[in-house]
Write a protein that holds these residues in place. Structure first.
Motif, PDB file in Angstrom:
ATOM      1  N   SER A  79       0.849  -1.194   0.000  1.00 14.29           N
ATOM      2  CA  SER A  79       0.000   0.000   0.000  1.00 14.29           C
ATOM      3  C   SER A  79       0.882   1.239   0.000  1.00 14.29           C
ATOM      4  O   SER A  79       1.893   1.301   0.703  1.00 14.29           O
ATOM      5  N   GLN A  80       0.494   2.242  -0.780  1.00 12.90           N
ATOM      6  CA  GLN A  80       1.254   3.485  -0.806  1.00 12.90           C
ATOM      7  C   GLN A  80       1.026   4.323   0.438  1.00 12.90           C
ATOM      8  O   GLN A  80       1.741   5.294   0.691  1.00 12.90           O
ATOM      9  N   ARG A 128       3.588   1.283  -9.310  1.00 11.80           N
ATOM     10  CA  ARG A 128       2.666   0.271  -8.784  1.00 11.80           C
ATOM     11  C   ARG A 128       1.296   0.835  -8.448  1.00 11.80           C
ATOM     12  O   ARG A 128       0.298   0.132  -8.507  1.00 11.80           O
ATOM     13  N   PHE A 129       1.244   2.106  -8.063  1.00 18.11           N
ATOM     14  CA  PHE A 129      -0.024   2.676  -7.600  1.00 18.11           C
ATOM     15  C   PHE A 129      -0.410   3.934  -8.366  1.00 18.11           C
ATOM     16  O   PHE A 129      -1.145   4.784  -7.864  1.00 18.11           O
ATOM     17  N   GLN A 134      -4.008   5.142  -8.533  1.00 20.40           N
ATOM     18  CA  GLN A 134      -4.673   5.428  -7.264  1.00 20.40           C
ATOM     19  C   GLN A 134      -4.206   6.783  -6.732  1.00 20.40           C
ATOM     20  O   GLN A 134      -3.354   7.449  -7.325  1.00 20.40           O
TER      21      GLN A 134
END
Length: 351
Positions: free
Chosen positions: A304-305, A332-333, A336
């Motif tokens: 999770s960031q 990766r994120f 989001q």
């Protein structure tokens, strides 16, 4: 037979135990409902841009214990709601937090801050660690108190006495009464268990030597009891005739002579200034290495960031290092919301 009351429990235990139990219960009761609420909201979160967050404030204690509270006012599907929210988590942070009002799509009467959802696992782990530490301490203290009570009950019955040397780990003189703490570290059993006892005015423990800069006293095991009993220098704690005491003390007097050690024994020489500085430098380097390794794991492998306090560490990195870290997270994120430390001027998109 041994005298009664020769094993005791420190009075501080009876005062600190209720406080620890109350603190454990307070943490569990005050934080669990909020975590359960936010866990439910996190199953189907709905961000309300029209919601009103009032009196929002966060305070940090001891550098990383953060407590945030706010009053939430919102309308959803024609129904108005007023909620007070308070969350606690561990974080290394400077400045303000950017947060939104979030409700449960399944239960619109449940509302929280997006900050509470971002820190949900942080809050769960923080509560679990504190409850485990405080609760474990309470259980340990209860066990030690019960063990002392059991030993005192066993001392009422006759049993074979086995001499054993014990290390004096601490003592305190107050109002002519001596309190001594000792541990079974150097005898045959070496259980490591600590005992506590009081000596009346005029009484002193039977000191027979020293070990590693600490006084060594003579104690006895009473049958299969869990704790040895520290003896006094006149052996008045053992039911004996005067002739028997004289005969028992004679070999000790002959061996120790006039150089009988006292209760206070000079400790070992401490570390040199150079050794202390080297140890301090090593600790600092280990801390820096641990923080850097944690940050590197965050930007390259975290699930999770919004992992905290890693995103705050990333924010405190030099600009070039921070930019590289944010690029790794964005890979990766990127689809989001950006975490703290990687946001653009709108506090939401990636910089």
């Amino acid at each position: 037979m041994l005298s009664q009351g020769v094993i005791s429990t420190p009075k501080a235990s009876f005062f600190s135990l209720p406080v620890l139990i109350a603190l454990t219960a307070f943490l569990a009761i005050s934080e669990t409902p909020g975590i359960l609420r936010d866990w439910t909201i996190n199953q189907n979160p709905v961000v309300l841009d029209s919601g009103d967050i009032r009196d929002g404030k966060c305070s940090t204690r001891k550098g990383f214990f953060t407590n945030c509270s706010a009053h939430l006012n919102y309308t959803y599907k024609g129904q108005s709601y007023d909620k007070d929210v308070e969350i606690m988590f561990v974080d290394i942070h400077s400045g303000d937090y950017d947060t939104n009002l979030v409700i449960s799509g399944d239960h619109p009467d449940l509302a929280t801050l997006s900050l509470g959802l971002d820190m949900l696992w942080n809050r769960i782990i923080t509560l679990a660690v504190f409850v485990a530490l405080l609760g474990g301490t309470c259980l340990a203290m209860i066990f030690l108190i019960l063990r002392v009570w059991r030993v005192r009950g066993q001392l009422r019955e006759p049993a074979r006495l086995e001499p054993v040397p014990v290390e004096i780990t601490g003592f305190d003189r107050r109002r002519q009464r001596l309190s001594v703490t000792y541990a079974d570290k150097i005898g045959g059993r070496k259980t490591g268990r600590a005992g506590h006892t009081h000596f009346e005015p005029g009484q002193e423990p039977l000191i027979v030597g020293e070990n590693g800069g600490k006084a060594v006293g003579l104690a006895v095991w009473h049958g299969n009891t869990a704790l040895p009993v520290l003896l006094d220098e006149r052996l008045e704690r053992i039911e004996m005739t005067p002739e028997e005491r004289t005969a028992a003390l004679a070999p000790l007097a002959a061996e120790l002579g006039d150089s009988r050690p006292g209760l206070v024994v000079q400790g070992k020489k401490g570390w040199s200034i150079k050794a202390r500085l080297a140890a301090a430098l090593l600790v600092i380097l280990l801390i820096i290495g641990g923080i850097f390794g944690y940050w590197l794991w965050y930007v390259t492998s975290a699930t999770s960031q919004f992992t905290s306090p890693a995103m705050d560490i990333n924010n405190m990195m030099p600009e070039s290092v921070n930019r590289w870290g944010c690029d790794q997270l964005k890979k990766r994120f990127g689809d989001q919301r950006a975490p703290f430390g990687c946001t653009a001027s709108d506090y939401s998109s990636w910089k």
